[in-house]
Design an enzyme around this catalytic site. Sequence first.
Site, PDB file in Angstrom:
ATOM      1  NE  ARG A   1      -3.120   2.453   3.121  1.00 26.21           N
ATOM      2  CZ  ARG A   1      -2.772   3.139   4.209  1.00 26.21           C
ATOM      3  NH1 ARG A   1      -1.805   2.688   5.004  1.00 26.21           N
ATOM      4  NH2 ARG A   1      -3.377   4.276   4.499  1.00 26.21           N
TER       5      ARG A   1
ATOM      6  CE  LYS B   1      -8.709   4.326   3.491  1.00 25.55           C
ATOM      7  NZ  LYS B   1      -7.632   5.332   3.602  1.00 25.55           N
TER       8      LYS B   1
ATOM      9  CB  THR C   1      -7.672   0.389  11.373  1.00 26.57           C
ATOM     10  OG1 THR C   1      -8.137   0.906  10.132  1.00 26.57           O
ATOM     11  CG2 THR C   1      -7.331   1.539  12.308  1.00 26.57           C
TER      12      THR C   1
END
Length: 482
Positions: free
Chosen positions: A33, A220, A280
Amino acid sequence: MLRRTKILATLGPATDKPGVLEDLIKAGVDVVRMNFSHGSAQDHIDRASMIRDLSQKIGRRVGILADLQGPKIRIARFKDTKVFLNEGQDFALDINLDPLAGDNTQVGITYEPLALEVRPGSRLLLDDGRIVLDVVNVENMRVNCTVAVGGDLSNNKGINLLGGGLSAAALTEKDKEDIKTIALMKCDYVAISFPRTAEDLHEARRLLEAEGCHAGIVSKVERAEAIVPDVMDQIILASDAVMVARGDLGVEIGDANLPAVQKLLIKRTRELNRVAITATQMMESMIDNPIPTRAEVFDVANAVYDGTDAIMLSAETASGKHPIKAVEAMNRICMEAEKQPSVRVSDHRVNIQFERDDEAIAMSAMYMANHTKIRGIVSLTESGSTPLWMSRISSGIPIFALSSSEDTLGKATLFRGVFPMFFRIDEKQDHAEVNRSVVKELRKWNLAKDGDKFIITKGDLTGVKGGTNALKVIVVGQGLTP
């Protein structure tokens, strides 16, 4: 045993150190990423080039995901870098305040519409919910608040509205410029931050295609508005992949609601034949520590049990002290979780009538593989649809996606249980010769030995998207090898 759940690792200063990027790939990273909130365009271009070179050197296709910054709803800065807010005190957010003049009574903001989108009683969460402000009133674009939860507050921290409702556009002018860079980089996926509706994703796709880029779109899910049932399905269907972005989403909907929403998003995403990413704080403690906490081990394992296609590392690899150890730990946890029988059971689309022959072939191959002794499935694919459909079925059987299309191979790097391999079919070969070529390729990578049984799916016409119409069972060593 091949790991089925994909590992997505964020690049940053820690991965720029000599040898780290190569070691990350060897440790098991499937997709990298690139966070466009940080670094220059040239930084990202250079990293992408390095990934391509290392991918070729190591002999394993590694995908590239570009993550657009999106709207930044933030406070401005303080005269002394940070302040301490006491519970019960007054504090204001003021668009008219000098952006460098904040103190412990007020601070500037970067998002001008905030004063128009809150009302008395609205609850604002700053710094991922560490600071909580209750709105008292709005006067001349100044949002006057009472501190409900205090603590240290430093420069440029994010602002969320509990329950959602802030109207910032998903794509900023910076994002639109970054899309041009992403097209040059030939990224495999582009992540769109804070989409509110499917139209945000359609707009991103139009902008990418105008630049000649056909990267997959990752939505997202970070806003409360995005998990309203009808809106959720529309967002999923407008995407190629969905990221459960638990930071901002947890702030907007409340942390106690997050586990159920994560499970629902993963389940619904897979039901609609899209890819699910869980992100996350999955290994947050490993930013500083060489081993994960037990809670982090359970978090990663539970995401695997839920059926996520990929799990993501953020600061753990981008700026952490132990990027390689973080990937190794994640790999170990996934491998053990995937041994559980429940991870290999699926009723996906079992009661559905298929409208396309290629999807029926994909489902038939998975049913046969799960009910007979099969070493693996080989999908000769042009578009990647067949291995994607196959990967929606929970199974312990590896799926090898063989294609000459770099776009297809790049997208397959995120499909759970799918292993992309470059393979070019000679159109002059008949079906038996193609099968022999497939076995030769599998042997080259030590993926097949005499006696192994494989399922091969392919189309009569090579190079045609959506043309898969055949399923063949072969046994290695029985008249197939050259």
